[in-house]
Design a protein around this motif. Structure first.
Motif, PDB file in Angstrom:
ATOM      1  N   ALA A 297       3.668   4.889   0.876  1.00 30.46           N
ATOM      2  CA  ALA A 297       3.822   4.959  -0.577  1.00 30.46           C
ATOM      3  C   ALA A 297       4.841   3.933  -1.061  1.00 30.46           C
ATOM      4  O   ALA A 297       4.609   3.237  -2.064  1.00 30.46           O
ATOM      5  N   GLU A 298       5.963   3.803  -0.354  1.00 34.51           N
ATOM      6  CA  GLU A 298       6.986   2.847  -0.778  1.00 34.51           C
ATOM      7  C   GLU A 298       6.520   1.411  -0.565  1.00 34.51           C
ATOM      8  O   GLU A 298       6.827   0.528  -1.379  1.00 34.51           O
ATOM      9  N   MET A 299       5.789   1.154   0.505  1.00 38.88           N
ATOM     10  CA  MET A 299       5.260  -0.192   0.717  1.00 38.88           C
ATOM     11  C   MET A 299       4.334  -0.603  -0.424  1.00 38.88           C
ATOM     12  O   MET A 299       4.355  -1.749  -0.877  1.00 38.88           O
ATOM     13  N   LEU A 300       3.526   0.351  -0.876  1.00 42.06           N
ATOM     14  CA  LEU A 300       2.583   0.058  -1.951  1.00 42.06           C
ATOM     15  C   LEU A 300       3.241   0.023  -3.319  1.00 42.06           C
ATOM     16  O   LEU A 300       2.690  -0.539  -4.264  1.00 42.06           O
ATOM     17  N   GLY A 301       4.420   0.651  -3.430  1.00 45.86           N
ATOM     18  CA  GLY A 301       5.080   0.737  -4.724  1.00 45.86           C
ATOM     19  C   GLY A 301       4.713   1.978  -5.496  1.00 45.86           C
ATOM     20  O   GLY A 301       4.843   2.022  -6.731  1.00 45.86           O
ATOM     21  N   VAL A 302       4.252   3.007  -4.793  1.00 45.52           N
ATOM     22  CA  VAL A 302       3.871   4.274  -5.425  1.00 45.52           C
ATOM     23  C   VAL A 302       5.126   5.078  -5.747  1.00 45.52           C
ATOM     24  O   VAL A 302       6.031   5.194  -4.912  1.00 45.52           O
ATOM     25  N   GLU A 303       5.184   5.647  -6.938  1.00 41.18           N
ATOM     26  CA  GLU A 303       6.354   6.425  -7.310  1.00 41.18           C
ATOM     27  C   GLU A 303       6.429   7.697  -6.461  1.00 41.18           C
ATOM     28  O   GLU A 303       5.405   8.260  -6.056  1.00 41.18           O
ATOM     29  N   PRO A 304       7.644   8.189  -6.154  1.00 44.04           N
ATOM     30  CA  PRO A 304       7.822   9.345  -5.265  1.00 44.04           C
ATOM     31  C   PRO A 304       7.026  10.569  -5.677  1.00 44.04           C
ATOM     32  O   PRO A 304       6.540  11.317  -4.827  1.00 44.04           O
ATOM     33  N   ALA A 305       6.859  10.785  -6.981  1.00 39.93           N
ATOM     34  CA  ALA A 305       6.177  11.987  -7.455  1.00 39.93           C
ATOM     35  C   ALA A 305       4.705  12.026  -7.042  1.00 39.93           C
ATOM     36  O   ALA A 305       4.094  13.103  -7.057  1.00 39.93           O
ATOM     37  N   ARG A 306       4.116  10.889  -6.657  1.00 40.45           N
ATOM     38  CA  ARG A 306       2.698  10.844  -6.303  1.00 40.45           C
ATOM     39  C   ARG A 306       2.451  10.851  -4.804  1.00 40.45           C
ATOM     40  O   ARG A 306       1.297  10.759  -4.369  1.00 40.45           O
ATOM     41  N   ARG A 307       3.506  10.976  -3.982  1.00 43.22           N
ATOM     42  CA  ARG A 307       3.314  10.899  -2.533  1.00 43.22           C
ATOM     43  C   ARG A 307       2.468  12.047  -2.000  1.00 43.22           C
ATOM     44  O   ARG A 307       1.637  11.873  -1.112  1.00 43.22           O
ATOM     45  N   LEU A 308       2.681  13.246  -2.529  1.00 48.57           N
ATOM     46  CA  LEU A 308       1.865  14.379  -2.081  1.00 48.57           C
ATOM     47  C   LEU A 308       0.408  14.179  -2.463  1.00 48.57           C
ATOM     48  O   LEU A 308      -0.492  14.606  -1.741  1.00 48.57           O
ATOM     49  N   ASP A 309       0.171  13.530  -3.593  1.00 47.95           N
ATOM     50  CA  ASP A 309      -1.205  13.209  -3.975  1.00 47.95           C
ATOM     51  C   ASP A 309      -1.835  12.278  -2.941  1.00 47.95           C
ATOM     52  O   ASP A 309      -3.005  12.446  -2.556  1.00 47.95           O
ATOM     53  N   PHE A 310      -1.063  11.293  -2.476  1.00 45.56           N
ATOM     54  CA  PHE A 310      -1.587  10.362  -1.485  1.00 45.56           C
ATOM     55  C   PHE A 310      -1.955  11.090  -0.194  1.00 45.56           C
ATOM     56  O   PHE A 310      -2.988  10.813   0.421  1.00 45.56           O
ATOM     57  N   LYS A 311      -1.131  12.020   0.225  1.00 44.23           N
ATOM     58  CA  LYS A 311      -1.435  12.792   1.430  1.00 44.23           C
ATOM     59  C   LYS A 311      -2.689  13.635   1.212  1.00 44.23           C
ATOM     60  O   LYS A 311      -3.550  13.723   2.098  1.00 44.23           O
TER      61      LYS A 311
ATOM     62  N   LEU B  28       3.567  -4.184  -1.621  1.00 40.89           N
ATOM     63  CA  LEU B  28       2.350  -4.670  -0.977  1.00 40.89           C
ATOM     64  C   LEU B  28       1.230  -4.917  -1.982  1.00 40.89           C
ATOM     65  O   LEU B  28       0.458  -5.876  -1.833  1.00 40.89           O
ATOM     66  N   ILE B  29       1.117  -4.079  -2.999  1.00 40.24           N
ATOM     67  CA  ILE B  29       0.096  -4.291  -4.023  1.00 40.24           C
ATOM     68  C   ILE B  29       0.256  -5.661  -4.664  1.00 40.24           C
ATOM     69  O   ILE B  29      -0.708  -6.423  -4.822  1.00 40.24           O
ATOM     70  N   SER B  30       1.486  -5.999  -5.016  1.00 40.16           N
ATOM     71  CA  SER B  30       1.739  -7.299  -5.642  1.00 40.16           C
ATOM     72  C   SER B  30       1.434  -8.450  -4.688  1.00 40.16           C
ATOM     73  O   SER B  30       0.907  -9.493  -5.094  1.00 40.16           O
ATOM     74  N   VAL B  31       1.771  -8.273  -3.404  1.00 46.60           N
ATOM     75  CA  VAL B  31       1.469  -9.305  -2.406  1.00 46.60           C
ATOM     76  C   VAL B  31      -0.032  -9.537  -2.319  1.00 46.60           C
ATOM     77  O   VAL B  31      -0.506 -10.678  -2.317  1.00 46.60           O
ATOM     78  N   LEU B  32      -0.800  -8.456  -2.273  1.00 48.38           N
ATOM     79  CA  LEU B  32      -2.245  -8.580  -2.165  1.00 48.38           C
ATOM     80  C   LEU B  32      -2.843  -9.244  -3.403  1.00 48.38           C
ATOM     81  O   LEU B  32      -3.748 -10.077  -3.305  1.00 48.38           O
ATOM     82  N   LEU B  33      -2.353  -8.867  -4.560  1.00 46.18           N
ATOM     83  CA  LEU B  33      -2.897  -9.428  -5.800  1.00 46.18           C
ATOM     84  C   LEU B  33      -2.579 -10.912  -5.959  1.00 46.18           C
ATOM     85  O   LEU B  33      -3.341 -11.656  -6.583  1.00 46.18           O
ATOM     86  N   SER B  34      -1.470 -11.343  -5.403  1.00 43.71           N
ATOM     87  CA  SER B  34      -1.063 -12.744  -5.569  1.00 43.71           C
ATOM     88  C   SER B  34      -1.605 -13.659  -4.480  1.00 43.71           C
ATOM     89  O   SER B  34      -1.434 -14.875  -4.544  1.00 43.71           O
ATOM     90  N   SER B  35      -2.262 -13.082  -3.461  1.00 38.73           N
ATOM     91  CA  SER B  35      -2.722 -13.877  -2.323  1.00 38.73           C
ATOM     92  C   SER B  35      -4.136 -14.385  -2.543  1.00 38.73           C
ATOM     93  O   SER B  35      -4.938 -13.787  -3.262  1.00 38.73           O
ATOM     94  N   GLN B  36      -4.443 -15.503  -1.891  1.00 36.51           N
ATOM     95  CA  GLN B  36      -5.778 -16.087  -1.938  1.00 36.51           C
ATOM     96  C   GLN B  36      -6.218 -16.446  -0.530  1.00 36.51           C
ATOM     97  O   GLN B  36      -5.382 -16.676   0.352  1.00 36.51           O
ATOM     98  N   ASP B  37      -7.540 -16.467  -0.320  1.00 36.44           N
ATOM     99  CA  ASP B  37      -8.031 -16.905   0.977  1.00 36.44           C
ATOM    100  C   ASP B  37      -8.073 -18.441   1.027  1.00 36.44           C
ATOM    101  O   ASP B  37      -7.655 -19.121   0.084  1.00 36.44           O
ATOM    102  N   ASP B  38      -8.598 -18.976   2.115  1.00 39.38           N
ATOM    103  CA  ASP B  38      -8.588 -20.432   2.301  1.00 39.38           C
ATOM    104  C   ASP B  38      -9.437 -21.167   1.261  1.00 39.38           C
ATOM    105  O   ASP B  38      -9.252 -22.367   1.035  1.00 39.38           O
ATOM    106  N   ASP B  39     -10.336 -20.427   0.650  1.00 36.63           N
ATOM    107  CA  ASP B  39     -11.175 -21.028  -0.389  1.00 36.63           C
ATOM    108  C   ASP B  39     -10.601 -20.830  -1.789  1.00 36.63           C
ATOM    109  O   ASP B  39     -11.271 -21.127  -2.783  1.00 36.63           O
ATOM    110  N   GLY B  40      -9.374 -20.320  -1.853  1.00 28.06           N
ATOM    111  CA  GLY B  40      -8.751 -20.081  -3.140  1.00 28.06           C
ATOM    112  C   GLY B  40      -9.242 -18.834  -3.842  1.00 28.06           C
ATOM    113  O   GLY B  40      -9.005 -18.653  -5.047  1.00 28.06           O
ATOM    114  N   GLN B  41      -9.914 -17.940  -3.089  1.00 28.95           N
ATOM    115  CA  GLN B  41     -10.485 -16.735  -3.674  1.00 28.95           C
ATOM    116  C   GLN B  41      -9.512 -15.571  -3.495  1.00 28.95           C
ATOM    117  O   GLN B  41      -9.187 -15.198  -2.378  1.00 28.95           O
ATOM    118  N   PRO B  42      -9.042 -14.956  -4.577  1.00 32.07           N
ATOM    119  CA  PRO B  42      -8.162 -13.791  -4.447  1.00 32.07           C
ATOM    120  C   PRO B  42      -8.973 -12.532  -4.146  1.00 32.07           C
ATOM    121  O   PRO B  42     -10.203 -12.517  -4.283  1.00 32.07           O
TER     122      PRO B  42
END
Length: 422
Positions: free
Chosen positions: A168-182, A231-245
């Protein structure tokens, strides 16, 4: 007596290892007619299948899970799920982009390479190392429950909250939603690989899928406007070798994978390791006296009782596994847990031995689909075991620990209650 085994049946869940031995000795490539699956049980054959993604495609993981293990039915995938949602609950539909998006666990070749390169950026060695202080904080907070109480459930108080909190913390999920994730993770396991798969398009599963999707879509929209160090922000800002996010649907599918694989794998690795030590008092005594053996315990647990028991592959053309011909489109169940107990590879394979050379175990898979989060799982398990192992000689099991998770894919205990020795 002829062999009667199916990898998707609960019949052998309590103790699958004797039937694995029979498979290796009598039918190393066994045909399971109910699920129409070839079951591969010997180490060398399993290794060969996993190392040949061109011949044995991992796309099967997607169709088997979304089919709930009913491989006799036509492949369903997200398209059928979307159609079923429309049929049963009207306007509550999944985006059509789920049908077209790249999926890390179910892609091969160049698509997988591109996906892996993107998501690897969130699991670099530096990022994993940076999480160790936080992991120690979470473990210490979990251990307070043991220090303050006579009763302690290894699963509920340690093995579950640690990976849930970290993911949850890696993704940036707020603490109140951790039980939802489980809850979303548990529901996915139950309805895709457990007994719930007979009703896998019931309201509970659909509600969980849609709730997670809605939540993540709102997160993605926020991160696109205001990126953070997650991690969410990292994934959104990344692109593959063809420039495709990555598309929103692809990010959401990866988070689903991370929830189940990263969450359940680490939880069950910790629980299975503690359970193995309790079953082997001599090993526990040694490790308690020599904490440097904790990494060896982790690797032997991954071999002896891996959290993921089986993977699925589909033949892309006519092939052979050993002396058994396999046709194009045939489903193959790769029995990791059996391969790890193969006496042809590991001497005294049914013995839990912390001195064993485990470097070739298959607990995290093999090849291009080797577990992305293996380093993080090992780190979390190491910190958790370093904390709890010194306490174990003064504890004993205080109730049932034989209730296993309801899943043909993952193996672990629902509870592992301990109390202090009087």
């Amino acid at each position: 007596m002829s062999l009667d085994y199916d990898p998707m049946s609960a019949r052998w869940r309590d103790d699958p290892y004797p039937i694995y031995r029979r498979l290796r000795d009598e039918a190393p490539v066994h045909w399971a007619p109910e699920s129409k699956t070839f079951c591969v049980s010997r180490y060398d054959d399993v290794q060969r299948v996993l190392n040949d993604p061109e011949t044995f495609s991992s796309r099967a993981m997607f169709t088997v899970i979304m089919n709930g293990g009913h491989e006799a039915m036509p492949p369903l995938g997200w398209g059928a799920l979307k159609a079923m949602v429309r049929l049963t609950i009207g306007s509550r539909t999944l985006p059509s982009s789920f049908m077209k998006g790249r999926n890390l666990i179910a892609s091969d070749g160049a698509v997988h390479t591109q996906m892996r390169a993107i998501v690897n950026r969130g699991f670099s060695p530096r990022r994993i190392r940076d999480w160790e202080p936080r992991i120690r904080q979470v473990v210490d907070a979990c251990m307070q429950e043991l220090r303050q109480s006579d009763d302690f459930d290894v699963v509920r108080h340690l093995a579950v909250p640690l990976p849930v909190t970290l993911i949850a913390e890696m993704l940036g999920v707020e603490p109140a939603r951790r039980l939802d994730f489980k809850h979303w993770s548990d529901t996915t396991i139950h309805y895709t690989t457990g007994s719930g798969r007979v009703n896998r398009f019931g309201d509970e599963f659909i509600d969980a899928v849609l709730a997670l999707t809605r939540y993540l879509r709102s997160m993605l929209a926020e991160r696109r406007k205001q990126p953070r160090d997650d991690l969410i922000s990292v994934l959104l800002s990344s692109q593959d070798d063809d420039g495709q996010p990555l598309s929103d649907a692809e990010v959401i599918m990866f988070v689903n994978l991370l929830l189940v694989a990263g969450n359940e794998t680490t939880t069950n690795l910790i629980g299975n390791a503690v359970n193995a030590l309790l079953d082997h008092p001599a090993a526990l005594e040694r490790v308690a006296a020599e904490p440097a053996l904790v990494p060896a315990v982790i690797e032997e647990t991954l071999r002896f009782e891996p959290p993921i028991q089986v993977l699925f592959r589909r033949a892309t053309g006519d092939a052979a596994i050993g002396d058994t011909p396999v046709g194009r489109g045939d489903l193959v169940a790769v029995l990791l847990a059996s391969a790890n107990r193969d006496e042809r590879r590991f001497a005294r394979a049914d013995v839990f031995d912390v001195d064993r050379d485990t470097r070739s175990h298959l607990g995290f898979g093999l090849g291009i689909h080797f577990c992305l989060g293996a380093s993080l799982a090992r780190l979390e398990a190491r910190v958790a075991l370093e904390a709890i192992v010194p306490e174990l000689p003064r504890l004993k099991v205080s109730g049932r620990r034989d209730e296993l998770l309801d899943s043909f894919l993952v193996r672990g205990r629902r509870r592992l209650p301990l109390e202090r020795v009087r």
